[in-house]
Enzyme design. Structure first.
Site, short mmCIF file in Angstrom:
data_model
loop_
_atom_site.label_atom_id
_atom_site.label_comp_id
_atom_site.label_asym_id
_atom_site.label_seq_id
_atom_site.Cartn_x
_atom_site.Cartn_y
_atom_site.Cartn_z
N LYS A 265 26.01 -20.99 -2.27
CA LYS A 265 26.97 -21.34 -3.32
C LYS A 265 26.62 -20.62 -4.63
O LYS A 265 27.50 -20.13 -5.34
CB LYS A 265 26.98 -22.86 -3.55
N GLN B 125 24.03 -31.72 -4.18
CA GLN B 125 24.03 -31.38 -2.76
C GLN B 125 23.66 -32.62 -1.94
O GLN B 125 22.66 -33.27 -2.20
CB GLN B 125 23.04 -30.22 -2.49
N ASP C 56 33.21 -31.14 -6.63
CA ASP C 56 33.15 -31.49 -5.21
C ASP C 56 34.21 -32.51 -4.84
O ASP C 56 34.46 -32.76 -3.65
CB ASP C 56 31.77 -32.10 -4.88
N1 GUN Z 1 26.55 -31.47 1.94
C1 GUN Z 1 27.30 -31.08 2.99
N2 GUN Z 1 28.49 -30.61 2.58
C2 GUN Z 1 28.50 -30.72 1.23
C3 GUN Z 1 29.46 -30.40 0.23
O1 GUN Z 1 30.56 -29.91 0.50
N3 GUN Z 1 29.09 -30.66 -1.04
C4 GUN Z 1 27.89 -31.21 -1.34
N4 GUN Z 1 27.63 -31.45 -2.62
N5 GUN Z 1 26.98 -31.51 -0.44
C5 GUN Z 1 27.29 -31.27 0.85
#
Ligand code: GUN
Length: 319
Positions: free
Chosen positions: A69, A113, A136
């Site tokens: 990311k 995350q 998110d």
């Molecule tokens: N863990 C697994 N998928 C995601 C996501 O899309 N965002 C975040 N913040 N954590 C995750």
């Protein structure tokens, strides 16, 4: 000759027919577009979008996802950084860190995350992020807005699925769509977007959507999938979607990604669908990996830029 005919039929049946949806290419195109937009935005004198990821602990998969990311963000021109915190951090200290970022006017987007360690209350942490920085889309207010068809941040994975369906040009109006998996961050937002009315602030796809989950009877799952024009699977159960469950020409979007050990002892990432088998039945299919995942990263960039533009509008309105 009599032997060849069934063999020919068999070989035709086994010939892959599905168009493979190239998530990497689609993602690269979207990110190039976002990069151009951000270049123009900054050149016009606006603030560069800024994203902060919070990573609690050192789970290798989470580290990999966050790194991806961050790299993608920098490539499109988003100022991005990871706040790394120990797995022993208390709930209170984690909330304090989030509030610091909430109060920092330079930061447009914050993501935590997931998963977080067991002693941390994930729901409270998601709700601690400022609603307008919640790129998110995990804050309860943003989930509520999604359900109420109001403009909001749609969780990146769900947004990736919806964008893929739109980009490929799959007809969804009145079509049958089955969603396998009911998670609040993936299955539910996809289901919501699929069945919603298109005449909304947040336009839906107008499909007849069916949600299947771990307690759906196996025979019902087969029945629903066999009647589906679109199957979206996000369960983490490798091989859940088998070729006989797929209507000829259906579109399969596979969000699952699970690491397995092959009978030869090799480690491999696989999706929920029996990919090789479903190729011969489906009209479209996403590979896993290389399908939804790359587009998810692009959707996070999109949400971050959207947050930045929203804040810019708010600042202009205050003047
Ligand atoms: N863990 C697994 N998928 C995601 C996501 O899309 N965002 C975040 N913040 N954590 C995750």
């Amino acid at each position: 000759m009599r032997l060849l005919t069934p063999l020919k039929t068999l070989s035709r049946l086994l010939t892959p027919t599905a168009k493979i949806i190239d998530g990497k290419k689609i993602s690269a195109d979207i990110q190039n577009g976002i990069k151009e937009e951000i270049n123009g935005w900054v050149a016009a004198g606006h603030k560069r979008p800024a994203l902060r990821a919070i990573l609690v602990g050192d789970d290798p998969a989470s580290c990999t996802y966050v790194n991806k990311k961050m790299i993608a963000s920098r490539e499109v021109g988003i100022d991005s950084d990871t706040v790394r915190l120990p797995s022993t951090i208390s709930q209170e200290d984690l909330v304090k860190k989030i509030e610091e970022l909430n109060n920092d006017n330079n930061i447009d987007g914050i993501l935590i995350q997931l998963p977080v360690p067991d002693h941390i209350n994930e729901r409270e942490i998601c709700n601690a992020v400022h609603v307008d920085k919640d790129v998110d889309g995990f804050h309860v207010t943003n989930i509520g807005k999604l359900v109420a068809n109001q403009d909001t941040f749609i969780p990146a994975t769900s947004l990736a699925v919806i964008e893929l369906i739109r980009i490929i040009g799959i007809d969804t109006f009145g079509k049958r769509a089955v969603v396998c998996g009911r998670s609040k961050n993936v299955g539910l937002p996809i289901f919501q977007m699929l069945h919603a009315d298109y005449r909304n602030e947040l336009p839906g796809l107008e499909a007849t959507a069916i949600m299947c989950h771990r307690n759906t009877k196996p025979e019902d799952l087969v029945m629903y999938c066999q009647s589906a024009d679109i199957i979206i699977t996000a369960t983490g159960v490798p091989g859940l979607i088998k070729p006989h469950m797929v209507k000829e020409g259906a579109c399969i979007i596979d969000v699952g990604l699970t690491r397995i050990t092959t009978p030869e002892g090799k480690s491999k990432l696989v999706g929920d669908a029996d990919y090789e088998g479903c190729l011969a039945r489906a009209g479209y299919i996403t590979p896993a990996p290389g399908g939804v995942g790359p587009v998810t990263v692009a959707m996070l960039m999109k949400n971050t830029f959207k947050a930045c533009k929203n804040f810019d509008r708010q600042r202009s309105n205050q003047k």
